[in-house]
Design a protein around this motif. Structure first.
Motif, mmCIF file in Angstrom:
data_model
loop_
_atom_site.group_PDB
_atom_site.id
_atom_site.type_symbol
_atom_site.label_atom_id
_atom_site.label_comp_id
_atom_site.label_asym_id
_atom_site.label_seq_id
_atom_site.Cartn_x
_atom_site.Cartn_y
_atom_site.Cartn_z
ATOM 1 N N ILE A 70 0.829 -1.203 0.000
ATOM 2 C CA ILE A 70 0.000 0.000 0.000
ATOM 3 C C ILE A 70 0.864 1.254 0.000
ATOM 4 O O ILE A 70 0.598 2.214 -0.749
ATOM 5 N N LEU A 71 1.902 1.276 0.818
ATOM 6 C CA LEU A 71 2.782 2.438 0.869
ATOM 7 C C LEU A 71 3.513 2.627 -0.457
ATOM 8 O O LEU A 71 3.610 3.755 -0.973
ATOM 9 N N LEU A 72 4.010 1.532 -1.032
ATOM 10 C CA LEU A 72 4.707 1.608 -2.316
ATOM 11 C C LEU A 72 3.771 2.103 -3.419
ATOM 12 O O LEU A 72 4.132 2.970 -4.221
ATOM 13 N N ILE A 73 2.567 1.535 -3.460
ATOM 14 C CA ILE A 73 1.593 1.914 -4.476
ATOM 15 C C ILE A 73 1.193 3.382 -4.316
ATOM 16 O O ILE A 73 1.066 4.127 -5.307
ATOM 17 N N ARG A 74 0.988 3.800 -3.073
ATOM 18 C CA ARG A 74 0.593 5.192 -2.809
ATOM 19 C C ARG A 74 1.658 6.168 -3.316
ATOM 20 O O ARG A 74 1.345 7.135 -4.020
ATOM 21 N N LYS A 75 2.904 5.923 -2.963
ATOM 22 C CA LYS A 75 3.990 6.789 -3.426
ATOM 23 C C LYS A 75 4.080 6.799 -4.950
ATOM 24 O O LYS A 75 4.133 7.855 -5.581
ATOM 25 N N HIS A 76 4.078 5.605 -5.522
ATOM 26 C CA HIS A 76 4.289 5.475 -6.964
ATOM 27 C C HIS A 76 3.174 6.163 -7.751
ATOM 28 O O HIS A 76 3.441 6.930 -8.693
ATOM 29 N N ARG A 77 1.948 5.940 -7.366
ATOM 30 C CA ARG A 77 0.834 6.461 -8.155
ATOM 31 C C ARG A 77 0.610 7.952 -7.950
ATOM 32 O O ARG A 77 0.122 8.635 -8.861
ATOM 33 N N LEU A 78 0.961 8.464 -6.775
ATOM 34 C CA LEU A 78 0.880 9.912 -6.600
ATOM 35 C C LEU A 78 1.908 10.613 -7.482
ATOM 36 O O LEU A 78 1.609 11.646 -8.099
ATOM 37 N N TRP A 79 3.111 10.058 -7.563
ATOM 38 C CA TRP A 79 4.118 10.645 -8.442
ATOM 39 C C TRP A 79 3.715 10.508 -9.914
ATOM 40 O O TRP A 79 3.930 11.423 -10.710
ATOM 41 N N GLU A 80 3.122 9.385 -10.275
ATOM 42 C CA GLU A 80 2.654 9.231 -11.655
ATOM 43 C C GLU A 80 1.600 10.291 -11.990
ATOM 44 O O GLU A 80 1.606 10.862 -13.089
ATOM 45 N N THR A 81 0.710 10.538 -11.043
ATOM 46 C CA THR A 81 -0.321 11.547 -11.250
ATOM 47 C C THR A 81 0.295 12.931 -11.414
ATOM 48 O O THR A 81 -0.101 13.706 -12.300
ATOM 49 N N PHE A 82 1.270 13.247 -10.578
ATOM 50 C CA PHE A 82 1.961 14.529 -10.667
ATOM 51 C C PHE A 82 2.663 14.673 -12.026
ATOM 52 O O PHE A 82 2.545 15.721 -12.689
ATOM 53 N N LEU A 83 3.372 13.639 -12.438
ATOM 54 C CA LEU A 83 4.114 13.700 -13.693
ATOM 55 C C LEU A 83 3.199 13.870 -14.895
ATOM 56 O O LEU A 83 3.507 14.615 -15.837
ATOM 57 N N ALA A 84 2.064 13.178 -14.868
ATOM 58 C CA ALA A 84 1.133 13.248 -15.992
ATOM 59 C C ALA A 84 0.353 14.561 -16.006
ATOM 60 O O ALA A 84 0.211 15.199 -17.058
ATOM 61 N N GLN A 85 -0.141 14.979 -14.829
ATOM 62 C CA GLN A 85 -1.013 16.149 -14.777
ATOM 63 C C GLN A 85 -0.255 17.464 -14.777
ATOM 64 O O GLN A 85 -0.657 18.423 -15.455
ATOM 65 N N LYS A 86 0.839 17.532 -14.029
ATOM 66 C CA LYS A 86 1.535 18.807 -13.839
ATOM 67 C C LYS A 86 2.718 19.003 -14.778
ATOM 68 O O LYS A 86 3.019 20.130 -15.161
ATOM 69 N N LEU A 87 3.386 17.916 -15.149
ATOM 70 C CA LEU A 87 4.542 18.028 -16.040
ATOM 71 C C LEU A 87 4.259 17.508 -17.439
ATOM 72 O O LEU A 87 5.131 17.556 -18.307
ATOM 73 N N GLU A 88 3.060 16.992 -17.647
ATOM 74 C CA GLU A 88 2.586 16.553 -18.965
ATOM 75 C C GLU A 88 3.476 15.483 -19.600
ATOM 76 O O GLU A 88 3.703 15.473 -20.805
ATOM 77 N N PHE A 89 3.959 14.560 -18.769
ATOM 78 C CA PHE A 89 4.659 13.394 -19.291
ATOM 79 C C PHE A 89 3.669 12.505 -20.033
ATOM 80 O O PHE A 89 2.483 12.445 -19.686
ATOM 81 N N LYS A 90 4.148 11.785 -21.038
ATOM 82 C CA LYS A 90 3.325 10.781 -21.701
ATOM 83 C C LYS A 90 3.081 9.630 -20.723
ATOM 84 O O LYS A 90 3.947 9.288 -19.917
ATOM 85 N N LEU A 91 1.895 9.034 -20.810
ATOM 86 C CA LEU A 91 1.534 7.982 -19.866
ATOM 87 C C LEU A 91 2.514 6.819 -19.885
ATOM 88 O O LEU A 91 2.785 6.203 -18.852
ATOM 89 N N ALA A 92 3.039 6.500 -21.055
ATOM 90 C CA ALA A 92 3.953 5.365 -21.171
ATOM 91 C C ALA A 92 5.302 5.639 -20.509
ATOM 92 O O ALA A 92 6.069 4.703 -20.263
ATOM 93 N N ASP A 93 5.590 6.916 -20.191
ATOM 94 C CA ASP A 93 6.910 7.277 -19.676
ATOM 95 C C ASP A 93 6.934 7.587 -18.177
ATOM 96 O O ASP A 93 8.011 7.811 -17.613
ATOM 97 N N ILE A 94 5.779 7.622 -17.528
ATOM 98 C CA ILE A 94 5.771 8.081 -16.141
ATOM 99 C C ILE A 94 6.198 7.010 -15.145
ATOM 100 O O ILE A 94 6.659 7.325 -14.052
ATOM 101 N N HIS A 95 6.076 5.729 -15.517
ATOM 102 C CA HIS A 95 6.389 4.651 -14.578
ATOM 103 C C HIS A 95 7.840 4.702 -14.115
ATOM 104 O O HIS A 95 8.121 4.661 -12.911
ATOM 105 N N SER A 96 8.770 4.782 -15.070
ATOM 106 C CA SER A 96 10.191 4.741 -14.710
ATOM 107 C C SER A 96 10.600 5.953 -13.882
ATOM 108 O O SER A 96 11.431 5.847 -12.966
ATOM 109 N N GLU A 97 10.020 7.115 -14.176
ATOM 110 C CA GLU A 97 10.337 8.313 -13.396
ATOM 111 C C GLU A 97 9.782 8.198 -11.975
ATOM 112 O O GLU A 97 10.451 8.569 -11.008
#
Length: 234
Positions: A70-97
């Motif tokens: 749960i902690l890992l998923i929470r951290k990972h998905r919040l950062w994915e949301t930030f990268l996609a919504q605020k920095l406009e990363f492509k969805l396929a590229d946000i996982h590694s970041e």
């Protein structure tokens, strides 16, 4: 904990290991690894009391494993949301970041990131984001491959995998689209589906169809009755 062990905990969570048992095959398909590699890693996780598993039976997270997942998923998905919504990363590229950022995230930073994003409940791939108490919304653990011909379903979420996301981008299959399953080709062949809103037909590969989770037409979770081998609603 090693990054590989973390990846296993996260994928077991994604496949439903917080609520039910998942199979060795499901994990292998989701991670793109050999079944033997899964068996070896699951054995290590069991020794650390992170999962339960008996020979020839399926795998589930223990309370300890679930808390870590749960902690890992929470951290990972919040950062994915930030990268996609605020920095406009492509969805396929946000996982590694997000993989890099999650390991440098303190509890205080995590809480402020969550508040900054408006306490999102789902990541860009449709996966749930647990809140600060560890609570998360119910989601479907039924994959597209399990849906019988003629059934209409809604694409709820997909496994967070770079190659899969590139593939889905290429065939233009998106979350929240409704599709009708037309035909399962034999011998692990693709699944033919039709988008309801456009009438466009496409073939989805056997592997991808195991990593795409679906709900019914109304967005409600579906379950497969393993004994009866039939689809039923919650």
């Amino acid at each position: 904990m090693t990054p590989i062990k973390e990846d296993y905990l996260k994928i077991i969570f994604e496949l439903g290991g917080a609520k039910q048992e998942v199979s060795n095959k499901q994990i292998a398909l989701a991670l793109g690894v050999a079944a033997g590699s899964v068996t070896e890693m699951v054995s290590k996780l069991k020794k650390e009391k992170l999962v339960t598993h008996q020979p020839y039976n399926d795998i589930a997270l223990t309370k300890k494993g679930l808390d870590q997942a749960i902690l890992l998923i929470r951290k990972h998905r919040l950062w994915e949301t930030f990268l996609a919504q605020k920095l406009e990363f492509k969805l396929a590229d946000i996982h590694s970041e997000a993989e890099v950022l999650e390991h440098a995230t303190s509890p205080e930073l995590l809480a402020k990131l969550d508040a900054f994003l408006g306490f999102p409940t789902h990541c860009p791939h449709g996966g749930v984001i647990p809140d600060q108490t560890g609570h998360f919304q119910e989601e479907s653990y039924t994959v597209l491959n399990q849906i019988p011909d003629g059934q209409v379903v809604t694409i709820e979420r997909v496994i967070d995998d770079h190659e899969l996301l590139i593939y889905l981008q290429d065939i233009q299959l998106k979350i929240e689209r409704q599709v009708k399953v037309l035909k399962h080709e034999p011998f692990d062949g693709p699944i033919a589906v039709e988008e309801l809103d456009t009438g466009r037909q496409m073939n989805i590969s056997f592997k991808a169809s195991h990593n795409i989770f679906v709900t019914d037409e109304n967005g409600d979770p579906l379950k497969i009755d393993k004994k009866a081998r039939r689809l039923k609603r919650d």
